[in-house]
Design a protein around this motif. Sequence first.
Motif, PDB file in Angstrom:
ATOM      1  N   ILE A  36       0.837  -1.203   0.000  1.00  0.00           N
ATOM      2  CA  ILE A  36       0.000   0.000   0.000  1.00  0.00           C
ATOM      3  C   ILE A  36       0.872   1.253   0.000  1.00  0.00           C
ATOM      4  O   ILE A  36       0.600   2.228  -0.701  1.00  0.00           O
ATOM      5  CB  ILE A  36      -0.945  -0.004   1.219  1.00  0.00           C
ATOM      6  N   GLU A  37       1.964   1.213   0.785  1.00  0.00           N
ATOM      7  CA  GLU A  37       2.855   2.375   0.866  1.00  0.00           C
ATOM      8  C   GLU A  37       3.445   2.708  -0.498  1.00  0.00           C
ATOM      9  O   GLU A  37       3.585   3.877  -0.869  1.00  0.00           O
ATOM     10  CB  GLU A  37       3.974   2.081   1.873  1.00  0.00           C
ATOM     11  N   ALA A  50       3.169   7.330  -4.404  1.00  0.00           N
ATOM     12  CA  ALA A  50       3.637   7.296  -5.791  1.00  0.00           C
ATOM     13  C   ALA A  50       4.678   8.390  -5.984  1.00  0.00           C
ATOM     14  O   ALA A  50       4.583   9.462  -5.384  1.00  0.00           O
ATOM     15  CB  ALA A  50       2.457   7.522  -6.732  1.00  0.00           C
ATOM     16  N   PRO A  51       5.720   8.104  -6.763  1.00  0.00           N
ATOM     17  CA  PRO A  51       6.808   9.084  -6.901  1.00  0.00           C
ATOM     18  C   PRO A  51       6.313  10.431  -7.403  1.00  0.00           C
ATOM     19  O   PRO A  51       5.541  10.504  -8.366  1.00  0.00           O
ATOM     20  CB  PRO A  51       7.757   8.412  -7.912  1.00  0.00           C
ATOM     21  N   ARG A  52       6.722  11.474  -6.741  1.00  0.00           N
ATOM     22  CA  ARG A  52       6.379  12.832  -7.143  1.00  0.00           C
ATOM     23  C   ARG A  52       7.653  13.605  -7.443  1.00  0.00           C
ATOM     24  O   ARG A  52       8.711  13.312  -6.893  1.00  0.00           O
ATOM     25  CB  ARG A  52       5.609  13.542  -6.015  1.00  0.00           C
ATOM     26  N   GLU A  53       7.523  14.575  -8.309  1.00  0.00           N
ATOM     27  CA  GLU A  53       8.687  15.394  -8.632  1.00  0.00           C
ATOM     28  C   GLU A  53       9.136  16.170  -7.398  1.00  0.00           C
ATOM     29  O   GLU A  53       8.335  16.765  -6.703  1.00  0.00           O
ATOM     30  CB  GLU A  53       8.356  16.376  -9.758  1.00  0.00           C
ATOM     31  N   ARG A  54      10.439  16.146  -7.162  1.00  0.00           N
ATOM     32  CA  ARG A  54      11.038  16.925  -6.085  1.00  0.00           C
ATOM     33  C   ARG A  54      11.964  17.966  -6.712  1.00  0.00           C
ATOM     34  O   ARG A  54      12.744  17.641  -7.612  1.00  0.00           O
ATOM     35  CB  ARG A  54      11.840  16.032  -5.134  1.00  0.00           C
ATOM     36  N   PRO A  87      19.067  -3.289 -10.879  1.00  0.00           N
ATOM     37  CA  PRO A  87      17.954  -2.668 -11.617  1.00  0.00           C
ATOM     38  C   PRO A  87      17.521  -1.320 -11.046  1.00  0.00           C
ATOM     39  O   PRO A  87      17.139  -0.422 -11.795  1.00  0.00           O
ATOM     40  CB  PRO A  87      16.839  -3.710 -11.501  1.00  0.00           C
ATOM     41  N   HIS A  88      17.600  -1.174  -9.718  1.00  0.00           N
ATOM     42  CA  HIS A  88      17.091   0.076  -9.128  1.00  0.00           C
ATOM     43  C   HIS A  88      17.906   1.287  -9.544  1.00  0.00           C
ATOM     44  O   HIS A  88      17.404   2.417  -9.498  1.00  0.00           O
ATOM     45  CB  HIS A  88      17.034  -0.038  -7.598  1.00  0.00           C
ATOM     46  N   LEU A  89      19.168   1.091  -9.961  1.00  0.00           N
ATOM     47  CA  LEU A  89      19.969   2.232 -10.389  1.00  0.00           C
ATOM     48  C   LEU A  89      19.414   2.852 -11.657  1.00  0.00           C
ATOM     49  O   LEU A  89      19.607   4.041 -11.920  1.00  0.00           O
ATOM     50  CB  LEU A  89      21.425   1.807 -10.604  1.00  0.00           C
ATOM     51  N   GLU A  90      18.747   2.073 -12.490  1.00  0.00           N
ATOM     52  CA  GLU A  90      18.189   2.582 -13.726  1.00  0.00           C
ATOM     53  C   GLU A  90      16.733   3.003 -13.584  1.00  0.00           C
ATOM     54  O   GLU A  90      16.197   3.696 -14.444  1.00  0.00           O
ATOM     55  CB  GLU A  90      18.303   1.518 -14.821  1.00  0.00           C
ATOM     56  N   GLN A  91      16.076   2.593 -12.493  1.00  0.00           N
ATOM     57  CA  GLN A  91      14.641   2.816 -12.370  1.00  0.00           C
ATOM     58  C   GLN A  91      14.253   3.749 -11.214  1.00  0.00           C
ATOM     59  O   GLN A  91      13.224   4.402 -11.270  1.00  0.00           O
ATOM     60  CB  GLN A  91      13.928   1.472 -12.172  1.00  0.00           C
ATOM     61  N   SER A  92      15.060   3.806 -10.179  1.00  0.00           N
ATOM     62  CA  SER A  92      14.604   4.469  -8.951  1.00  0.00           C
ATOM     63  C   SER A  92      14.841   5.978  -8.947  1.00  0.00           C
ATOM     64  O   SER A  92      14.105   6.713  -8.296  1.00  0.00           O
ATOM     65  CB  SER A  92      15.294   3.848  -7.739  1.00  0.00           C
ATOM     66  N   PHE A  93      15.881   6.456  -9.637  1.00  0.00           N
ATOM     67  CA  PHE A  93      16.220   7.879  -9.610  1.00  0.00           C
ATOM     68  C   PHE A  93      16.222   8.403 -11.036  1.00  0.00           C
ATOM     69  O   PHE A  93      17.042   8.001 -11.850  1.00  0.00           O
ATOM     70  CB  PHE A  93      17.598   8.077  -8.971  1.00  0.00           C
ATOM     71  N   LEU A 148      11.901  10.016  -7.442  1.00  0.00           N
ATOM     72  CA  LEU A 148      12.550   8.981  -6.632  1.00  0.00           C
ATOM     73  C   LEU A 148      11.531   7.885  -6.363  1.00  0.00           C
ATOM     74  O   LEU A 148      10.529   8.106  -5.687  1.00  0.00           O
ATOM     75  CB  LEU A 148      13.048   9.579  -5.316  1.00  0.00           C
ATOM     76  N   ASP A 149      11.785   6.704  -6.923  1.00  0.00           N
ATOM     77  CA  ASP A 149      10.833   5.602  -6.826  1.00  0.00           C
ATOM     78  C   ASP A 149      11.412   4.488  -5.959  1.00  0.00           C
ATOM     79  O   ASP A 149      11.676   3.377  -6.421  1.00  0.00           O
ATOM     80  CB  ASP A 149      10.494   5.076  -8.227  1.00  0.00           C
ATOM     81  N   MET A 150      11.642   4.825  -4.690  1.00  0.00           N
ATOM     82  CA  MET A 150      12.143   3.848  -3.715  1.00  0.00           C
ATOM     83  C   MET A 150      11.469   4.115  -2.377  1.00  0.00           C
ATOM     84  O   MET A 150      11.190   5.260  -2.032  1.00  0.00           O
ATOM     85  CB  MET A 150      13.664   3.955  -3.540  1.00  0.00           C
ATOM     86  N   GLY A 151      11.186   3.056  -1.648  1.00  0.00           N
ATOM     87  CA  GLY A 151      10.562   3.221  -0.346  1.00  0.00           C
ATOM     88  C   GLY A 151      11.467   2.728   0.763  1.00  0.00           C
ATOM     89  O   GLY A 151      12.335   1.872   0.546  1.00  0.00           O
ATOM     90  N   PRO A 152      11.328   3.307   1.963  1.00  0.00           N
ATOM     91  CA  PRO A 152      10.426   4.417   2.283  1.00  0.00           C
ATOM     92  C   PRO A 152      10.950   5.739   1.725  1.00  0.00           C
ATOM     93  O   PRO A 152      12.116   6.075   1.893  1.00  0.00           O
ATOM     94  CB  PRO A 152      10.404   4.422   3.815  1.00  0.00           C
TER      95      PRO A 152
END
Length: 259
Positions: free
Chosen positions: A82-83, A88-92, A191-197, A224-228
Amino acid sequence: RDYGLAVTVGVVTGTLLVGFLALLFLALEGIVCIMMSIPIALPAALLGLFFGRALGSRSGDGERPDATLGAMILLLPLGAEIEQHVTAPREREVVTVIEVDAPPAVVWENVVSFAELPEPEGWLFETGIAYPLRARIEGEGVGAIRYCEFSTGAFVEPITVWDAPHRLAFDVIEQPIPMQEWSFYAEVHPPHLEQSFRSVRGEFRLIELPGGRTRLEGSTWYLLDMGPAAYWKLWGDAIVHRIHGRVLAHVKALSESAG
């Protein structure tokens, strides 16, 4: 049988360490990212430990386990899912400011493109995090393509606003990986290096100050698409600020030297 809190903490910590080592040896992660994740992974593991001990102590005393506590444990994976959707990633936007002892017209020339930067200082960029090397531009005005070359590759930035010598804005349509991971292997590509930032767009604003000086502001908008998210944005903002600082300090030095 209860082996005591100290033994249980040791088992949990050891298990976490084995998991981290497995990620390293299977080339699924690098050392730096693992070190960055420890401040959230270890508390999460210890939280599970205390839940488990609470349930185990009730069962050991002959009592029926607390159904509420058990339900909370079972719902933890659902809460994580759920988190991910709720946050959902928002522009910072990250903004860094510097004052330059040169007029905007001079600063503008060094913002649009700049020559080789000196070697980076400080420990952060020694960890493999990408840092800017130089910038060049093909064309002039809206539609021109700016290439900001980093240690891991180039950002491709089509110009969207060309208001010389006051404002330069651009989108980011291609970007390199954000860091080169430390690993036992020659190369590792989590994979997260290409997808998370993901850098979305950027902007420079030049504001004329009295005495022929310039307030130079640099902004970057990123996803930024990583949690938390609350934890990882601290790293993201800090890294972008350091990158900004490196570029703005170089622009300042070039502009004041030209002046």
